[in-house]
Scaffold this active site. Structure first.
Site, mmCIF file in Angstrom:
data_model
loop_
_atom_site.group_PDB
_atom_site.id
_atom_site.type_symbol
_atom_site.label_atom_id
_atom_site.label_comp_id
_atom_site.label_asym_id
_atom_site.label_seq_id
_atom_site.Cartn_x
_atom_site.Cartn_y
_atom_site.Cartn_z
ATOM 1 N N ARG A 235 0.846 -1.187 0.000
ATOM 2 C CA ARG A 235 0.000 0.000 0.000
ATOM 3 C C ARG A 235 0.885 1.241 0.000
ATOM 4 O O ARG A 235 1.829 1.342 0.780
ATOM 5 C CB ARG A 235 -0.907 -0.005 1.236
ATOM 6 C CG ARG A 235 -1.952 1.099 1.245
ATOM 7 C CD ARG A 235 -2.865 0.926 2.449
ATOM 8 N NE ARG A 235 -3.793 2.020 2.593
ATOM 9 C CZ ARG A 235 -4.988 2.092 1.983
ATOM 10 N NH1 ARG A 235 -5.376 1.118 1.188
ATOM 11 N NH2 ARG A 235 -5.784 3.124 2.167
ATOM 12 N N ARG B 164 1.567 2.049 10.120
ATOM 13 C CA ARG B 164 1.212 2.390 8.740
ATOM 14 C C ARG B 164 2.449 2.189 7.863
ATOM 15 O O ARG B 164 3.273 3.093 7.709
ATOM 16 C CB ARG B 164 0.703 3.826 8.675
ATOM 17 C CG ARG B 164 -0.120 4.147 7.438
ATOM 18 C CD ARG B 164 -0.678 5.563 7.498
ATOM 19 N NE ARG B 164 -1.599 5.744 8.593
ATOM 20 C CZ ARG B 164 -2.889 5.428 8.566
ATOM 21 N NH1 ARG B 164 -3.400 4.892 7.463
ATOM 22 N NH2 ARG B 164 -3.665 5.626 9.620
ATOM 23 N N GLU C 196 -7.220 0.433 14.619
ATOM 24 C CA GLU C 196 -7.838 -0.547 13.719
ATOM 25 C C GLU C 196 -6.855 -1.658 13.359
ATOM 26 O O GLU C 196 -5.729 -1.396 12.948
ATOM 27 C CB GLU C 196 -8.312 0.137 12.436
ATOM 28 C CG GLU C 196 -8.969 -0.826 11.447
ATOM 29 C CD GLU C 196 -9.085 -0.250 10.049
ATOM 30 O OE1 GLU C 196 -9.134 -1.040 9.090
ATOM 31 O OE2 GLU C 196 -9.108 0.993 9.909
ATOM 32 N N SER D 287 -10.982 -5.611 9.579
ATOM 33 C CA SER D 287 -12.148 -5.022 8.928
ATOM 34 C C SER D 287 -12.970 -6.122 8.285
ATOM 35 O O SER D 287 -12.412 -7.063 7.708
ATOM 36 C CB SER D 287 -11.705 -4.009 7.866
ATOM 37 O OG SER D 287 -12.812 -3.352 7.303
ATOM 38 N N ARG E 36 1.148 -4.986 11.905
ATOM 39 C CA ARG E 36 0.359 -4.090 12.756
ATOM 40 C C ARG E 36 -0.096 -4.784 14.035
ATOM 41 O O ARG E 36 -0.097 -4.185 15.115
ATOM 42 C CB ARG E 36 -0.848 -3.538 12.002
ATOM 43 C CG ARG E 36 -1.637 -2.528 12.835
ATOM 44 C CD ARG E 36 -2.799 -1.905 12.092
ATOM 45 N NE ARG E 36 -2.363 -0.985 11.060
ATOM 46 C CZ ARG E 36 -3.180 -0.144 10.427
ATOM 47 N NH1 ARG E 36 -4.476 -0.127 10.732
ATOM 48 N NH2 ARG E 36 -2.725 0.662 9.489
#
Length: 426
Positions: A261, A276, A350, A353, A391
């Site tokens: 990403r 991130r 977070e 998801s 993460r």
């Protein structure tokens, strides 16, 4: 993608949905091009029918030897062919523009999706566990990673630029352990584990709803006309594109992949540590089921519970959030985020998801099944992050640190860590 007939009948609802999802889309413009496309199609069909009738008349004259009567009709056919060529070009242009706009139309949202502008308007559904409180000065995951020689961010940046890292020793084994834990759990629930391509053609991203609006977050391999995926959802859904599948039972897939990403737009955000980053690994749940809203809602709850079970096994406090319209993607009908307590942030972050997409992806990807009456229908697709690493290492290291500097290893991870019960300072 939505059925154009649905869009015609629900234009106001979809314009409102686009506004709620912060998408700049004009439903009236699409409908204008749709009307023009249909008019042009009718025009070309009339022209083609007239041309064919005239051609048949010419053939009859020729068979009868009436060459004089056939000659002026041939000129008419030539003129009609020229008009037809122009009409076909006009229709093709209108059809292309219509399809471009169709790709930008958002999916509708569920009635129970909260309305809001951004993630601050997401609604807490439930909490599991209590945020960890320490009687000593706790360290963040970067400091812990350095003390235990698990993480090397400076050399990651030196080698590959910002938001890159090396995982070392037990750091790598923890990274692999959480993935294996997730994979084994999903396999016990009937999921088929799959290692998937991470370089895909652009149509795979278009068909799954990540393009055309997500190019800025995706790495392109220019000379190859391929892109690096940010989730194995792209590959798992594309696995069945242009196929008629058997949905006697829902198809359950667990994809394991490296993901990439670009993080465009995140400059200055979460710059310290592993929250991130540009490269990470995920175990992703993807389910294909019949076009039944009640069934896909049930499956959404199931795949969310699988992610919650993993966090429970990791002995981490978390909460489940209903994602609001302004924080949802174009393709999503209903979404939950799971946020895990991160002591260094003094907040939940977070980590997972879950999304129900209804038939949005299947329609774009042309994935169908036969219902009980033998009628072809587009299936529903769902996805969930079972675990994403590194993460997940943030809460894992931070919540389980001890005053003496050691790090407790949850019991569920120990079989994947050679029986190790804790990490001790070097």
């Amino acid at each position: 993608m939505l059925d154009i007939r649905f869009i015609r009948e629900n234009s106001e609802l979809l314009q409102e949905t686009a506004q709620h999802k912060n998408m700049k889309v004009s439903i009236p413009e699409l409908l204008e091009w749709d009307s023009k496309r249909r008019d042009l199609l009718q025009k070309t069909e009339v022209l083609r029918a007239d041309r064919n009738r005239l051609t048949q008349t010419i053939a009859t004259h020729m068979q009868q030897g009436n060459l004089q009567a056939a000659e002026p009709l041939k000129q008419q056919v030539r003129t009609m062919n020229e008009r037809l060529t122009l009409a076909d070009k006009e229709w093709a242009d209108a059809d292309q523009r219509c399809n471009e706009l169709l790709l930008m139309i958002p999916n509708v949202v569920s009635p129970d999706t909260p309305r809001g502008k951004n993630d601050s308007d997401n609604v807490e559904i439930r909490i599991s566990g209590v945020p960890t409180a320490f009687t000593f000065e706790a360290k963040d995951h970067v400091t812990l990673g350095e003390l235990h020689d698990l993480i090397d961010i400076p050399r990651g940046v030196k080698t590959a630029g910002s938001r890159n890292y090396f995982l070392k020793g037990a750091g790598l084994f923890l990274h692999l352990a959480v993935q294996r834990l997730a994979l084994d759990l999903l396999t016990s629930y009937g999921f088929t584990p799959m290692d998937v391509p991470v370089m895909v053609r652009p149509e795979a991203l278009r068909r799954t709803g990540f393009f055309p609006s997500g190019e800025d977050q995706t790495y392109e391999l220019v000379d190859e006309n391929k892109w690096l995926v940010g989730t194995s959802e792209v590959s798992l859904v594309s696995y069945y594109s242009d196929e008629i599948v058997d949905l006697t039972e829902p198809i359950k897939l667990a994809g394991v992949s490296t993901c990439f990403r670009r993080e465009i737009g995140s400059a200055g955000r979460d710059v310290r540590g592993l929250y991130r980053v540009h490269q990470f690994a995920k175990v992703e749940q993807v389910v294909l089921c019949p076009n039944d809203p009640a069934l896909s809602e049930q499956i959404l709850q199931e795949i969310t519970s699988h992610a919650e079970e993993i966090l429970t096994l990791l002995e981490l406090p978390y909460r489940v959030m209903a994602v609001c319209t302004g924080d949802m993607s174009q393709k999503t009908y209903k979404q939950y985020d799971i946020e895990t307590w991160m002591p260094s942030r003094q907040a939940y972050g977070e980590t997972h998801s879950s999304s129900n997409v209804h038939d949005f992806q299947a329609r774009r990807s042309n994935i169908r099944y036969r219902d009980a009456n033998g009628k072809l229908e587009f299936c529903h697709t769902l996805n969930n992050t079972a675990v994403a690493s590194p993460r997940i290492l943030i809460p894992l290291l931070e919540n389980h640190q001890r005053e003496d500097g050691s790090i407790y290893i949850p019991k569920a991870l120990r079989p994947y860590m050679g029986g190790l019960e804790q990490l001790n300072l070097l």
